[in-house]
Scaffold this active site. Sequence first.
Site, PDB file in Angstrom:
ATOM      1  CG  HIS A  95      33.181  21.381  34.825  1.00  0.00           C
ATOM      2  ND1 HIS A  95      33.284  21.610  36.233  1.00  0.00           N
ATOM      3  CD2 HIS A  95      34.585  21.726  34.339  1.00  0.00           C
ATOM      4  CE1 HIS A  95      34.526  21.750  36.692  1.00  0.00           C
ATOM      5  NE2 HIS A  95      35.192  21.823  35.711  1.00  0.00           N
ATOM      6  CG  ASP A 116      28.957  25.538  32.910  1.00  0.00           C
ATOM      7  OD1 ASP A 116      29.880  26.647  33.084  1.00  0.00           O
ATOM      8  OD2 ASP A 116      29.725  24.405  33.309  1.00  0.00           O
ATOM      9  CD  GLN A 170      35.736  26.173  28.928  1.00  0.00           C
ATOM     10  OE1 GLN A 170      36.357  26.646  28.129  1.00  0.00           O
ATOM     11  NE2 GLN A 170      36.218  25.726  30.350  1.00  0.00           N
ATOM     12  CE  LYS A 200      36.823  27.519  33.560  1.00  0.00           C
ATOM     13  NZ  LYS A 200      37.917  26.838  34.018  1.00  0.00           N
ATOM     14  CB  CYS A 225      36.109  19.044  36.246  1.00  0.00           C
ATOM     15  SG  CYS A 225      37.534  19.318  37.244  1.00  0.00           S
TER      16      CYS A 225
END
Lengths: 435, 157
Positions: free
Chosen positions: A146, A221, A224, A247, A387
């Site tokens: 991302h 990261d 997700q 999220k 993104c």
Amino acid sequence: MTSLASVPTTTGATLDVEKIRADFPILSRTVRDGKPLIYLDSGATSQRPRQVLDAERHFLETSNAAVHRGAHALSEEATDAYESARERIAGFIGADYGEIVFTKNATEALNLVAYGMSNALTSDDPKAARFRVGPGDEVVVTEMEHHANLVPWQEFCRRTGATLRWFGVTSDGRLDLDPSVITERTKIVAFTHQSNVLGTVTPVEQIVAMAKAVGAYTVLDACQSVPHAPIDVHALGVDFAAFSGHKMLGPSGIGVLYGRRELLEALPPFLTGGSMIELVRMEGSTYAAPPARFEAGVPMTSQAVGLGAAVDYLNALGMENVHAHENTLTAAALEGLAAIDGVTIIGPRTTESRGGAVSFEIDGVHPHDASQVLDDSGIAVRVGHHCAWPLHRAFGVQSSIRASFYVYNTLDEVQALLDGVRRAQDFFAHGGVSL
Amino acid sequence: MKLETMYQEIILDHYKNPHGKGLREPYEAEVHHVNPTCGDEVTVRVHLEGSGADAKVVDLSYDALGCSISQAATSVAYDLVVGHTVGEAFEVLSAYQEMVQGRGKVEPDEDVLDDAVAFAGVAAYPARVKCALLGWMAFKDAVAQADENAPELEGQR
């Protein structure tokens, strides 16, 4: 604190989705002339259950005050609520209490690491020397990042003179872990746990081992992954990890940075000001121990409380169950989309090492136009490059359609998506006549 | 239904068979515009004769990647500006911009807008306004680069 008595418990290995949906007021609304909302965009932002909204409201109605300042009753209660949220969030990802820093969002958390490390170049704290990076050193990222875990490292390299390198992506949507990319010159390896476009889950342990072998720091990261599966950052062995509240059923305006305690203690601050200091004189200042060192200014409070409630909600559902439920939906979406002529899935075609973000293209129908037809059926999906522009370029596509699933989605909604895709095909094949 | 209101037949026709597509010589200015939210791109060249509002748009040539709305809008722009003066073209653009940004509250003037009136339905979908304006704004920029005496566009916000 919120009572968990009202959180739907699980029945066997699956979620009681009907009961869960009743906790999300927004899911009962209609859109576009009375169509039930089918929300398949949780990868962008998730919806929030009443328990989270109630926790925020309860805090604001009973205990609101600026935390970590003042000695009055509300200030104490607010500080307790804020720190209690930190403790529960730490527990949720297998971290220690002091290893959790609250930020505005995951993007800020990643920038905090990048700026903290480049600030080591001018810091007079000898502990910070371990983060010094300069010309000849390398930072490794991946082509599936991302922008939030790519652009900060491009800028980091510009500031420090280091060189950016990256792992490419294979045609089936996996990382191409070319062993020549990580070398003795590598100082930082920043990578995603789960691609927000492809759904691909990366082999974290393997990449951590490659990084550790050359003494490089790892930055994960986890935006997700943390919302969708059981995550233990200590077991994964990463040095830093970032994720966002909105999220994972929580509020926007709050993100989380995990950092190994030893590293947070050595990392120079990013933002400076009130709350993050130890001693301030006109000539200069010293800084507080982490996590306070990284939380300058009056922090967000109801958002932290809300995120704590979101973590409680997810814990009550059980992250194994959350993951299993999304796996079922993802399998149905992959199978259904693969069966439609003219649809190309971008990313792994099976649920093996894969999460619930499914991106695809429809021959002859631009994603923007497809989403407009889906929207007309009440279906919310994401379109664009999500993104992750370099990733789309790697696949030779300009943009894509992404459906992403969460605890409140159903197999019926997956079916509605498939029907919507066919409707979009028909609509544009027949010159704009709705069937 | 709103969906059919936006996807007028004329828009889909232009999308499938765009008018004037392709980059051509000669030209005085070339610009490249992108819609960063979706990645749509357009390259526009203009060939003008003369200067100021009375300059004639001899050619608008373009290459574009994008959705039906952005492709069709650029194709319609080609039809409506080539052979006209910059002043006339900007009058259409001004009315067009007012219409698509008008959230459905602006009564379009068909005499000025001609085929561009087909994009009135876009106003109901704020997320698509940028698609409808991509090629037109590139045209405006290209004119400004080609001619330092180019007129100001009215109603900019």
